[in-house]
Scaffold this motif. Structure first.
Motif, PDB file in Angstrom:
ATOM      1  N   SER A   1       0.837  -1.201   0.000  1.00  0.00           N
ATOM      2  CA  SER A   1       0.000   0.000   0.000  1.00  0.00           C
ATOM      3  C   SER A   1       0.870   1.247   0.000  1.00  0.00           C
ATOM      4  N   ILE A   2       1.879   1.256   0.840  1.00  0.00           N
ATOM      5  CA  ILE A   2       2.777   2.407   0.934  1.00  0.00           C
ATOM      6  C   ILE A   2       3.502   2.613  -0.386  1.00  0.00           C
ATOM      7  N   ARG A   3       3.955   1.522  -1.003  1.00  0.00           N
ATOM      8  CA  ARG A   3       4.636   1.634  -2.298  1.00  0.00           C
ATOM      9  C   ARG A   3       3.700   2.230  -3.342  1.00  0.00           C
ATOM     10  N   LEU A   4       2.461   1.738  -3.382  1.00  0.00           N
ATOM     11  CA  LEU A   4       1.508   2.226  -4.374  1.00  0.00           C
ATOM     12  C   LEU A   4       1.130   3.687  -4.124  1.00  0.00           C
ATOM     13  N   MET A   5       1.002   4.065  -2.869  1.00  0.00           N
ATOM     14  CA  MET A   5       0.663   5.455  -2.568  1.00  0.00           C
ATOM     15  C   MET A   5       1.789   6.388  -3.000  1.00  0.00           C
ATOM     16  N   ARG A   6       2.998   5.968  -2.765  1.00  0.00           N
ATOM     17  CA  ARG A   6       4.127   6.796  -3.186  1.00  0.00           C
ATOM     18  C   ARG A   6       4.216   6.842  -4.709  1.00  0.00           C
ATOM     19  N   ARG A   7       3.916   5.717  -5.356  1.00  0.00           N
ATOM     20  CA  ARG A   7       3.933   5.690  -6.823  1.00  0.00           C
ATOM     21  C   ARG A   7       2.886   6.621  -7.402  1.00  0.00           C
ATOM     22  N   ASN A   8       1.681   6.588  -6.829  1.00  0.00           N
ATOM     23  CA  ASN A   8       0.571   7.397  -7.343  1.00  0.00           C
ATOM     24  C   ASN A   8       0.646   8.856  -6.919  1.00  0.00           C
ATOM     25  N   GLY A   9       1.494   9.166  -5.922  1.00  0.00           N
ATOM     26  CA  GLY A   9       1.423  10.491  -5.317  1.00  0.00           C
ATOM     27  C   GLY A   9       0.136  10.660  -4.550  1.00  0.00           C
ATOM     28  N   ALA A  10      -0.364   9.569  -3.988  1.00  0.00           N
ATOM     29  CA  ALA A  10      -1.655   9.576  -3.292  1.00  0.00           C
ATOM     30  C   ALA A  10      -1.494  10.033  -1.856  1.00  0.00           C
ATOM     31  N   TYR A  11      -2.530  10.662  -1.347  1.00  0.00           N
ATOM     32  CA  TYR A  11      -2.556  11.100   0.043  1.00  0.00           C
ATOM     33  C   TYR A  11      -3.301  10.087   0.900  1.00  0.00           C
ATOM     34  N   LEU A  12      -2.878   9.985   2.142  1.00  0.00           N
ATOM     35  CA  LEU A  12      -3.605   9.247   3.164  1.00  0.00           C
ATOM     36  C   LEU A  12      -4.268  10.246   4.096  1.00  0.00           C
TER      37      LEU A  12
END
Length: 433
Positions: free
Chosen positions: A283-294
């Motif tokens: 999840s962390i890898r994908l969020m960093r890849r997408n530039g996604a916010y938590l």
């Protein structure tokens, strides 16, 4: 019309919650705030003894020392700690968790919900939150409330709204736990199955005026169903939702607790995760890849865990999931922060009480953020997350004059943010004891 009804709230607001006329004396009148301690750009060092010059709704300049131009209105915050107005990226202004909330959709009209939302909006504003993203509720009430605030009819934070969440039939944002007749009558208008229906739900919300698309990628804690908190949309449905929203210029944020829903939504190109309880390394890898916010909403987890042991209005399904999920959210925020995920401040207020939003700062610090990092989540990060960083998030020339102050140093004691002493939104003062 609902807009006409909600405008009537202004008759009450003028006696109790009306803004100061400091910035309204003239169209081009000048207001000057003397700030003893100014955190103009969170993350950078504070400035001492500064003057913030405000004309209309925007900041004209910031000058060293205490200046007093002729004819200007002076606000003396020389003994205070001054910061940009805070942003809560996850609220539900129309309601608050308590006995009977499950029945709101059956007993309250959109007008009723909008009036309750107006009261909660004023409470939220006076707590120092000058902008919010409201991610679930009656679409009609949300539109009316947003527009009434924008038109100056009632006091409240400026709002971005999602309206009703896109959900699978029987999912977290659909009606659950009632008789079949009730389920058929009150099913969510944005419940969908299959790619075509899900695209239509997204387009219908955008046509109606939604600023952002909210989906329920997993089951939820407070839905009265024993369906768990893992993925509930199929992968092709998630891809269809994200694609349809992006094609029409909207970002998609996902209510997501279980890791299967989190990761599938991110694989589909989703923009942000609300809650994120069971996120993992992938999840962390994908969020960093997408530039996604938590948007971690730790306060919501703490609140439902507390309520599971102290209140009697939760159903058995709600109580069981609250006990399981609620206590895990603090450690989730810690993992995300250590993993370098971008965090945007959000509380899920409406689960917790409106006006206590700043308790989330304390929980973020408990999760390992420094006080400065916690403040950044509610200013710079949140302004980018809600796509308004050109106007809010810092105190700089040209930006909207959203300015708050407390009488103690929040970098030394983050709990100071629970006791707001001054609130200005768009150049108008809403709290100045």
């Amino acid at each position: 019309m609902l807009k006409t009804a909600i405008s009537a709230i202004a008759l009450i607001a003028t006696t109790t919650f009306a803004p100061s006329t400091l910035a309204q004396d003239a169209e081009d009148g000048l207001t000057v705030i003397h700030a003893g301690w100014l955190l103009a750009v969170p993350g950078e060092d504070p400035l001492m003894e500064q003057s913030i010059l405000i004309r209309g709704e925007r900041i004209e300049s910031i000058q060293a020392g205490y200046v007093a131009p002729e004819g200007a209105e002076i606000i003396d915050l020389s003994d205070d700690y001054v910061m940009p107005g805070f942003i809560d990226s996850h609220v539900h202004l129309q309601s608050e968790l308590g006995p009977g909330r499950r029945f709101n959709r059956f007993t309250m009209s959109p007008s009723d919900l909008a009036f309750d939302g107006a009261v909660n909006a004023g409470t939220t504003l006076r707590a120092g939150f000058t902008t919010v993203q409201d991610v679930g509720g009656s679409f009609e009430a949300s539109l009316a409330l947003r527009d009434a605030i924008n038109d100056g009819d009632i006091p409240g934070p400026r709002m971005r709204i999602a309206g009703s969440a896109v959900t699978p039939t029987g999912g977290h944002a659909d009606v659950n736990g009632f008789s079949l007749d009730v389920l058929h009558t009150f099913a969510s208008e944005t419940a969908c199955n299959g790619q075509a229906q899900c695209r239509e739900a997204v387009r219908t919300l955008i046509r109606g005026g939604a600023d952002v698309i909210k989906i329920t990628a997993t089951g939820g804690v407070l839905s009265d169903t024993a369906a768990g908190v893992e993925q509930q949309f199929f992968d092709d449905e998630l891809s269809a939702i994200v694609e349809a929203a992006h094609m029409m210029g909207r970002r998609v944020t996902a209510h997501a607790h279980g890791v299967t829903g989190i990761n599938s939504f991110l694989e589909a190109g989703g923009d942000s995760i609300e809650h994120g309880t069971y996120l993992d390394r992938e999840s962390i890898r994908l969020m960093r890849r997408n530039g996604a916010y938590l948007v971690p909403t730790v306060l919501a987890g703490v609140t439902v865990a507390e309520m599971a042991e102290t209140v009697d209005f939760m159903t058995d399904n709600q109580r069981a999931k609250s006990r399981e999920v609620g206590p895990l959210m603090l450690e989730m925020a810690r993992r995300a922060h250590e993993g370098g995920v971008m965090i945007a401040f959000g509380t899920d207020s409406g689960v917790s009480r409106h006006g206590v939003n700043a308790r989330e700062f304390e929980l973020l610090v408990e999760a390992g953020l420094t006080p400065m990092e916690a403040i950044v989540t509610a200013t710079i990060n949140a302004s980018r997350h809600v796509q308004m960083d050109g106007d809010i998030g810092t105190i700089e020339a040209g930006k909207l004059a959203d300015i708050i102050a407390v009488d103690g140093n929040p970098l030394e004691n983050i709990s100071e943010l629970r006791d707001m002493d001054f609130v200005m939104k768009g150049g108008e003062v809403y709290l100045n004891p």
